[in-house]
Design an enzyme around this catalytic site. Structure first.
Site, short mmCIF file in Angstrom:
data_model
loop_
_atom_site.label_atom_id
_atom_site.label_comp_id
_atom_site.label_asym_id
_atom_site.label_seq_id
_atom_site.Cartn_x
_atom_site.Cartn_y
_atom_site.Cartn_z
N HIS A 366 0.80 -1.23 0.00
CA HIS A 366 0.00 0.00 0.00
C HIS A 366 0.83 1.27 0.00
O HIS A 366 0.26 2.36 0.09
CB HIS A 366 -0.91 0.05 1.23
CG HIS A 366 -2.01 -0.95 1.22
ND1 HIS A 366 -3.25 -0.71 0.68
CD2 HIS A 366 -2.05 -2.22 1.68
CE1 HIS A 366 -4.02 -1.78 0.83
NE2 HIS A 366 -3.30 -2.71 1.42
N LYS A 558 -7.85 13.81 4.84
CA LYS A 558 -6.96 12.65 4.82
C LYS A 558 -5.98 12.80 5.97
O LYS A 558 -5.90 13.88 6.57
CB LYS A 558 -6.22 12.54 3.49
CG LYS A 558 -5.58 13.86 3.02
CD LYS A 558 -4.96 13.73 1.66
CE LYS A 558 -5.93 13.85 0.51
NZ LYS A 558 -6.19 12.62 -0.20
N ARG A 559 -5.23 11.72 6.28
CA ARG A 559 -4.22 11.85 7.31
C ARG A 559 -3.24 12.96 6.96
O ARG A 559 -3.00 13.25 5.80
CB ARG A 559 -3.46 10.52 7.47
CG ARG A 559 -4.25 9.47 8.22
CD ARG A 559 -4.60 9.90 9.62
NE ARG A 559 -3.42 9.99 10.45
CZ ARG A 559 -2.97 9.01 11.24
NH1 ARG A 559 -3.64 7.88 11.34
NH2 ARG A 559 -1.88 9.16 11.96
N LYS A 564 1.31 14.21 1.44
CA LYS A 564 -0.05 14.52 1.01
C LYS A 564 -0.21 16.03 0.79
O LYS A 564 -1.18 16.50 0.23
CB LYS A 564 -1.06 14.03 2.03
CG LYS A 564 -1.07 12.50 2.17
CD LYS A 564 -2.11 12.02 3.15
CE LYS A 564 -2.00 10.54 3.46
NZ LYS A 564 -2.67 9.67 2.49
N THR A 666 -8.40 6.94 -1.84
CA THR A 666 -9.77 6.47 -2.05
C THR A 666 -10.75 7.61 -1.79
O THR A 666 -11.86 7.60 -2.33
CB THR A 666 -10.10 5.27 -1.13
OG1 THR A 666 -9.60 5.54 0.18
CG2 THR A 666 -9.49 3.98 -1.64
N LYS A 670 -14.32 8.82 -3.73
CA LYS A 670 -15.59 9.13 -3.05
C LYS A 670 -16.08 10.53 -3.42
O LYS A 670 -17.27 10.75 -3.66
CB LYS A 670 -15.42 9.05 -1.53
CG LYS A 670 -15.11 7.65 -1.04
CD LYS A 670 -14.64 7.64 0.42
CE LYS A 670 -13.98 6.32 0.75
NZ LYS A 670 -13.20 6.34 1.99
#
Ligand code: CBF
Length: 824
Positions: A366, A558-559, A564, A666, A670
């Site tokens: 992952h 998100k985290r 990110k 993900t 969504k």
């Protein structure tokens, strides 16, 4: 006496029956009355009534699977981020409307009762939520499957924000009981730990290894029924709770050692006490390794027990019946554990045992982040799992001698790289290597990611076993992430394409023909507006901030991690703020930037970024000069149930990781599915989203994977970008002042430091200018309502590929080779 199998029709309830059942459970299960019952009691009574249905179907499923003796997948994952189950179970049993009416007649709102349910937050983020979507899809597609994990007493921490800073509080999701779980004392397992290994003469004459454990721990299973959509199959998620083998030492207790007698109990229970809140590094090493072994060993024993019930000690069918998926490296120790059980306990010879193991396991990678590919020191392994270390040495020696040496004769460098053991001052066991060597298939989670796994992370393994490496692009369940969370849009889609779309998300593609249709656009955008209005109220209630649904809702959830790049979003908002201060008439449509994110407690810079977002929010939201054109909201305690409110209301989906770092994502799927435009890099599943929706319907920006690699190879210098872009320089210099932290200059300076002196490892500054341009494009598009509506409709309608049912079918076809089993 054999009972007749109940059909779905036999089981279907009507409103009056459900209502009566809820009231009965309120009185007889909850011990209260309609007059006195709290909302929590009503919620639990509703769950109990629903459980009557769930259990019937669970029993029916288990009997069918047992009778048909089907091949099953066992999904081993240290994380399952389930969220809430009430609405999900009601939808999947086709009881949602009926329940709404039944409760309505009792003067209650189902949505209010659903709010009583604590989130089951047994995961950190994407990996755990993916596991939850996957077990939903497995049940929906009628595949025999068991999810195995840990019954953490405390899930991911609850985040509070105090003076802008993240404070971690324990999450006690089952403090007052959880109606969806069933304890199964009849399936308790006992797990050895520590101790030493002895070589003895076996019954068959040869030598045999015996592991004398130093301690034994009890694994108590808790089952969460997983109801497939349509309610035909109900599989289980089995979570292990650790307990001491003996409740406490009676002799010590009787001798007056009350505290000492409890020590072992406390130690044993620690194993399943907390979920590690860090998904990228291995902290608390010994406990974490024990956690991993604990749940893997309990699960392997459970799998063995079930297999032996039918096949006894004949293991010839084992590989045909059993598939085990390793969700990341966390459950890797299941490989040597199965070898240990087969060789030491079941007396199989090594080759026979290895032939079984190799066919049974497959591994999903992952992330490419090196710190996430777990490594345990050899000495720790030797202490906790001495027999497993021996087995790993044996696997490694055979692999190096039988496969690596013939392929690359005399090449010690390749041997050192591929070895399971990393040599050095501290010798380490590389769990990633063990996974690849011990699995028949290895997959990444999006096309680009799988390519990088094959070409950059494990190239030599791919050369050895080209057919082993494959891709399965992630997906999300449309039941939770559209049907349940966005009921108005769901109803519109059912009207236009029919009611099958929750199972066949591809059906939505036909909606693209209405993308230009004025009436349809109006319907679609009215729904978005309603969802935004609902979110306005949630934002006000949670943060006290007033925002307008007129604005563009720009969402990054998100985290928190540098890769990110929440910091990129942050500095861009600061740049917009500067533009507005310099020119109050600066032409932009009002924008609300919404964040939801938890930082690992030990990740200082991530926590500083949260602080900076909150300080920026305080300043911007209270600055009358900018006339409400810009608002910043940080939603505390981001979790699944909050995502269910944010996602349907998002106009813009921020997917801005440095290319090559986000395996898939993900949240991107969504938000697009719920009608948001992605502003994103060519990373992870963004690439496939843009392929499906059309690049012209996404705002793609920044360096791609190859450009990132070549810029890094050339020698990236963030100062080049800092000096070349005066706006960027001014924004970064702002961090040194006390503009956002009055009287406390430099409180935000760590962010600037990381981006300049720290070398900006995730190329934030390199992508700033193109990110800013992409935002201008978003602004232009939004100001043309017909154009915007067309783009968001196309985005939503083309996300069929990202149904987790499709992902599961890919796993079945490419890896697991299961047959679906008709239960209903
Ligand atoms: O594959 C599921 C998700 O897993 C992660 O969250 C992970 O924990 N490694 C990745 O970061 C995501 O990109 C990915 O979607």
């Amino acid at each position: 006496m054999a009972t007749k199998k109940k059909t779905d029709q036999d089981l279907q309830l009507d409103k009056d029956q459900l209502k009566a059942s809820i009231v009965r459970h309120l009185r007889s299960t909850l011990g209260t009355s309609e007059q006195k019952a709290s909302p929590e009691a009503w919620w639990k009574a509703t769950a109990a009534a629903v459980n009557e249905q769930v259990y019937e179907r669970l029993t029916r499923t288990q009997q069918t699977h047992f009778k048909k003796d089907t091949r099953a997948i066992h999904y081993l994952s240290a994380e399952f981020l389930m969220g809430r189950l009430t609405s999900n179970n009601l939808h999947n049993l086709s009881l949602y409307k009926i329940c709404e009416e039944a409760l309505g007649e009792l003067g209650l709102e189902l949505t209010d009762l659903c709010e009583q349910e604590p989130d089951m937050a047994l995961g950190n983020g994407g990996l755990g939520r993916l596991a939850a979507c996957f077990i939903d899809s497995l049940a929906t597609l009628n595949y025999p499957a068991v999810g195995y994990g840990i019954h953490y007493e405390h899930g991911l921490f609850r985040q509070e924000i105090q003076d802008g800073r993240q404070i971690e509080r324990p999450d006690s999701w089952r403090e007052y009981g959880n109606p969806w779980e069933i304890c199964r004392p009849e399936s308790v397992q006992e797990i050895p730990l520590y101790g030493y290994v002895e070589t003895v003469f076996g019954d068959k004459g040869g030598l045999k290894k015996v592991w004398h454990a130093g301690r034994k721990i009890k694994g108590v299973p808790w089952d969460i029924p997983v109801v497939g959509f349509g309610g035909h199959t109900v599989n289980i998620l089995r979570l292990w709770e650790s307990r001491a083998s003996e409740f406490f030492d009676w002799d010590v207790f009787n001798a007056g050692g009350y505290i000492d007698s409890q020590a072992e109990k406390a130690q044993a229970e620690t194993i399943s006490k907390v979920l590690y809140p860090n998904d990228e590094t291995d902290a608390g090493k010994e406990l974490r390794l024990i956690q991993q072994y604990f749940f893997c060993a309990c699960s392997i024993k459970d799998i063995m027990r079930r297999y032996k019930r039918v096949h006894g000690s004949d293991f010839r069918n084992f590989a045909a019946q059993i598939a085990i998926q390793l969700n990341d490296t966390h459950p890797t120790v299941a490989i040597p554990e199965l070898m240990r059980v087969l060789v030491d306990e079941e007396d199989l010879n090594w080759d026979a045992a290895w032939a079984i193991c190799y066919q049974v396991f497959s591994y999903t990678n992952h992330t490419l982040l090196p710190e996430a590919l777990e490594k345990w020191s050899v000495s720790l392994f030797e202490k906790v799992l001495p027999r497993h270390l021996e087995i790993i040495y044996e696997i490694n020696a055979r692999f190096l001698n039988e496969l690596v040496e013939p392929k690359w004769p005399g090449n010690d460098a390749i041997k050192a790289k591929l070895s399971i053991i990393e040599e050095g001052d501290v010798r380490k066991v590389r769990m990633g290597n063990l996974c690849v060597i011990g699995s028949c298939k290895v997959n990444g989670v999006a096309e680009i990611h799988s390519k990088l796994v094959k070409e950059d992370l494990f190239p030599e393994y791919a050369e050895l076993w080209p057919e082993k490496m494959c891709n399965v692009t992630n997906g999300v369940t449309p039941r939770r992430w559209l049907l349940a969370c966005n009921p108005e849009l769901a109803a519109l889609y059912s009207e236009v394409v029919g009611k099958e779309w929750p199972l066949q998300l591809d059906k939505l593609r036909s909606v693209t023909k209405f993308a230009d249709d004025k009436a349809f656009q109006q319907q679609f955008m009215t729904i978005k507006r309603h969802n935004k209005e609902k979110l306005v109220k949630v934002i006000k209630a949670e943060t006290g901030i007033d925002v307008s649904a007129e604005a563009i809702f720009d969402v990054q959830i998100k985290r928190l991690h540098e890769y990110k790049r929440q910091q990129l979003n942050l500095i861009h908002i600061m740049a917009l703020y500067r533009r507005l201060l310099a020119n109050p008439d600066y032409d932009m449509h009002p924008r609300v930037f919404i964040f939801g994110s938890k930082a690992a407690p030990g990740y200082k810079l991530a926590k500083d970024i949260i602080y900076a977002i909150n300080k920026l929010a305080e300043r911007v939201n209270n600055d009358a000069r900018i006339q409400g054109k810009l608002k910043v909201v940080f939603m505390p305690n981001y979790r699944v149930s909050l995502a269910e409110k944010l996602i349907p209301a998002a106009d813009v989906s921020e997917q801005i990781s440095t290319a090559g770092y986000e395996a898939s994502g993900t949240g991107n799927m969504k938000m697009a599915l719920n009608g948001a435009i992605t502003i994103g890099t060519l990373d992870g599943a963004n690439i496939e989203i843009a392929e499906e929706a059309g690049a012209e319907n996404c705002a793609i920006f920044g360096l791609n994977v190859d450009e990132v690699k070549s810029l890094k190879a050339r020698g990236y210098n963030p100062y080049d970008f800092y000096y070349a872009n005066s706006e960027l320089k001014a924004v970064l210099d702002w961090f040194d002042t006390d503009y956002f932290t009055p009287g406390r200059p430099g409180e935000l300076a760590s962010i600037k430091r990381s981006l300049l002196e720290g070398g900006d490892p995730y190329l934030t500054l390199a992508d700033f200018a193109s990110y800013s341009e992409a935002h201008k494009l978003i602004d232009t598009w939004y100001r043309d309502p017909a154009l915007w509506a067309k783009k968001v409709i196309i985005n939503s309608a083309t996300m069929g590929k990202f149904n987790s049912d499709r992902s599961i079918q890919d796993y079945v076809d490419r890896i697991w080779k299961l047959k679906s089993c008709n239960v209903g």
